[in-house]
Write an enzyme that holds these catalytic residues in place. Structure first.
Site, short mmCIF file in Angstrom:
data_model
loop_
_atom_site.label_atom_id
_atom_site.label_comp_id
_atom_site.label_asym_id
_atom_site.label_seq_id
_atom_site.Cartn_x
_atom_site.Cartn_y
_atom_site.Cartn_z
N GLY A 204 0.80 -1.21 0.00
CA GLY A 204 0.00 0.00 0.00
C GLY A 204 0.83 1.26 0.00
O GLY A 204 2.02 1.25 -0.33
N GLY A 206 2.07 3.10 2.42
CA GLY A 206 3.24 3.06 3.30
C GLY A 206 4.36 2.24 2.68
O GLY A 206 5.54 2.62 2.74
N ASP A 235 -8.63 -0.62 0.53
CA ASP A 235 -9.39 0.61 0.73
C ASP A 235 -9.50 1.46 -0.54
O ASP A 235 -10.28 2.39 -0.59
CB ASP A 235 -8.75 1.49 1.81
CG ASP A 235 -8.73 0.83 3.17
OD1 ASP A 235 -9.38 -0.22 3.31
OD2 ASP A 235 -8.07 1.35 4.07
N MET A 393 -13.12 -11.13 6.52
CA MET A 393 -13.72 -11.97 5.48
C MET A 393 -13.55 -11.32 4.12
O MET A 393 -13.32 -12.00 3.11
CB MET A 393 -15.22 -12.15 5.77
CG MET A 393 -15.52 -12.98 6.99
SD MET A 393 -17.29 -13.00 7.34
CE MET A 393 -17.92 -13.72 5.83
#
Length: 471
Positions: A204, A206, A235, A393
């Protein structure tokens, strides 16, 4: 598109400027190994000698082919674009080049997965292995386990097509992952020690910031090592690119949780189904899941402020929905309401291994607030809140068909770019086309939901929820 001199276009409309395409194109510089190793010599692409695959006409991408970062323009005479035209930002189009800067027999490639899980991570690893092995004849491919710390604390795992053949059917990452562990000198020392000259980093924002530091240090040491990033975040909060791989799978899986919440709410007297979806700083999953579902009555995302009590507040809205329909479904992103949840001094300072502030459970907090509100204002009436948190999940499943295609093409794009000598870049979709983006740009760019955009307007039209302006 190909870079060319702009053409004058006259449009027969009074409100449109006479020369709408007068702005030039600014191509973002893509780092190349020859920037600091000028003596490297290009070689013909090994695909030309591939016994099974014969590149068709137009297969190789030229240096003049670019992808525009912005494709929507306002051509009205009073628009900012017309009054003060600025160069259109463009990126190099991804794909195979006629010349390469690596001899396949000399390549030793490393693949690492970092940060949290996301659908498609194993698929990307598999496709990197298959692409290097089958297209370019690379036989030294290694997986670095346990994230960045694996470069200096573990022995790499040798990878081949037979070993990774079924990895695309598995969720998570078979290479294992972790947060933190970023020690720049140890990592680059480890890359040198193992003799890696191609490094593929999956992670991601970071992780991409770490990739920038690794790339810069490799440049400083003048090492013949190419670094490519493949952006991963469930996200969908990485900027510039259209979306991250795994995002569409996450939205699809979120439907199961929303459907369950709807059934629970509809089956109770004054029932509320509350679903918390992933999204620390952005609400893309919640937004798209709401649009996909049509059963959601209210969607709360980090990009909007809301309040609970009073006229125009959440409680008033939900009370109205319960009176009208007897039930309601509420979808929230995990970053919602963090400034409203009471915290101890210790909780205000708590951070995870990546340095991110540890969030409190917005779903549990909201469930408690809903119950307190109903008990206070409607003590004699039945009321039920069913809270569903499908976080792990959603992110632990294999990629769906759409994301699997994306994983394959973004992995192959990265391989072609590295073989062509490019380094310090990320491969990803921009306006539906695969492109190479300097990794430092991706590391800094954010992709927040624009609440003035049409997508948020669509959510409002589906849910008919209030603006939640200040009371």
């Amino acid at each position: 598109m190909a870079l060319s001199s702009p053409e004058t276009t006259s449009l027969n409309t009074a409100k449109i400027p006479e020369n709408p395409s007068s702005c030039s194109v600014h191509l973002q510089k893509l780092p190349h190994l020859t920037d600091y190793l000028p003596n490297l010599k290009p070689l013909p692409n090994p695909l030309e000698k591939n016994s099974l695959y014969h590149p068709p006409a137009g297969f190789y991408i030229s240096q003049s082919e670019v992808v525009l970062g912005q494709i929507i323009l306002d051509l009205s005479a009073d628009s900012e674009a017309a009054s003060s035209p600025t160069p259109q930002v463009a990126y190099n189009r991804a794909g195979p080049r006629w010349q390469v800067f690596f001899e396949p027999k000399d390549i030793k490639a490393a693949i690492v997965t970092c940060g949290g899980l996301c659908p498609g991570m194993n698929t990307v690893v598999r496709e990197l292995v298959f692409g290097l092995w089958e297209m370019y004849g690379v036989r030294q491919i290694y997986g670095v386990t346990a994230g960045y710390r694996g470069f200096y604390s573990r022995d790499p795992v040798e990878l081949n097509p037979k070993l990774v053949h079924n990895w695309h059917k598995l969720g998570g990452t078979s290479l294992e992952t972790s947060r933190g562990g970023f020690d720049l000198n140890k990592i680059v020392d480890g890359i040198e020690h193992h003799g890696f000259n191609q490094v593929y980093i999956i992670g991601g924002d970071g992780t991409m910031r770490g990739a920038v530091s690794i790339f810069n240090e490799i440049q400083r040491r003048k090492l013949n090592i190419a670094v490519a990033g493949i952006p991963k975040t469930v996200d969908n909060d990485i900027g510039i690119i259209d979306r991250s791989f795994g995002f569409q799978t996450a939205v699809e899986m979120a439907q199961q949780a929303i459907n369950a919440a709807h059934v629970e709410a509809e089956s109770a007297v004054n029932g509320i189904g509350l679903v918390k979806l992933m999204g620390r700083s952005t609400g893309h999953i919640a937004l798209h899941a709401t649009l996909s579902s049509r059963d959601v009555d209210c969607c709360l995302i980090p990009e909007i402020e809301f309040y609970l009590e009073g006229e125009g507040g959440l409680f008033e809205f939900l009370e109205k929905r319960l009176k009208e329909n007897g039930h309601a479904v509420l979808v929230v992103a995990e970053g919602v309401g963090q400034n409203m949840i009471p915290r101890t001094e210790a909780q205000k300072e708590e951070r995870d291994e990546s340095g991110n502030l540890v969030f409190l459970d917005s779903g549990l907090w909201l469930k408690s607030e809903l119950k307190n509100w109903w008990t206070r204002d409607h003590a004699k009436e039945l009321f039920t809140v069913k809270y569903i948190d499908p976080t792990y999940m959603i992110r632990a499943v294999p990629a769906n068909a759409t994301d699997s295609i994306y994983c394959t093409l973004v992995a192959y794009s990265a391989i072609h770019g590295v073989m062509a000598g490019y380094t310090g870049f990320v491969s990803g979709l921009i306006n539906g086309n695969y492109a190479y983006i300097p990794v430092d740009e991706v590391a800094l760019a954010k992709n927040e939901v624009n609440t003035k955009d049409h997508k948020w307007a669509w959510v409002r039209s589906v849910t008919n929820q209030p603006d939640f302006g200040k009371p």
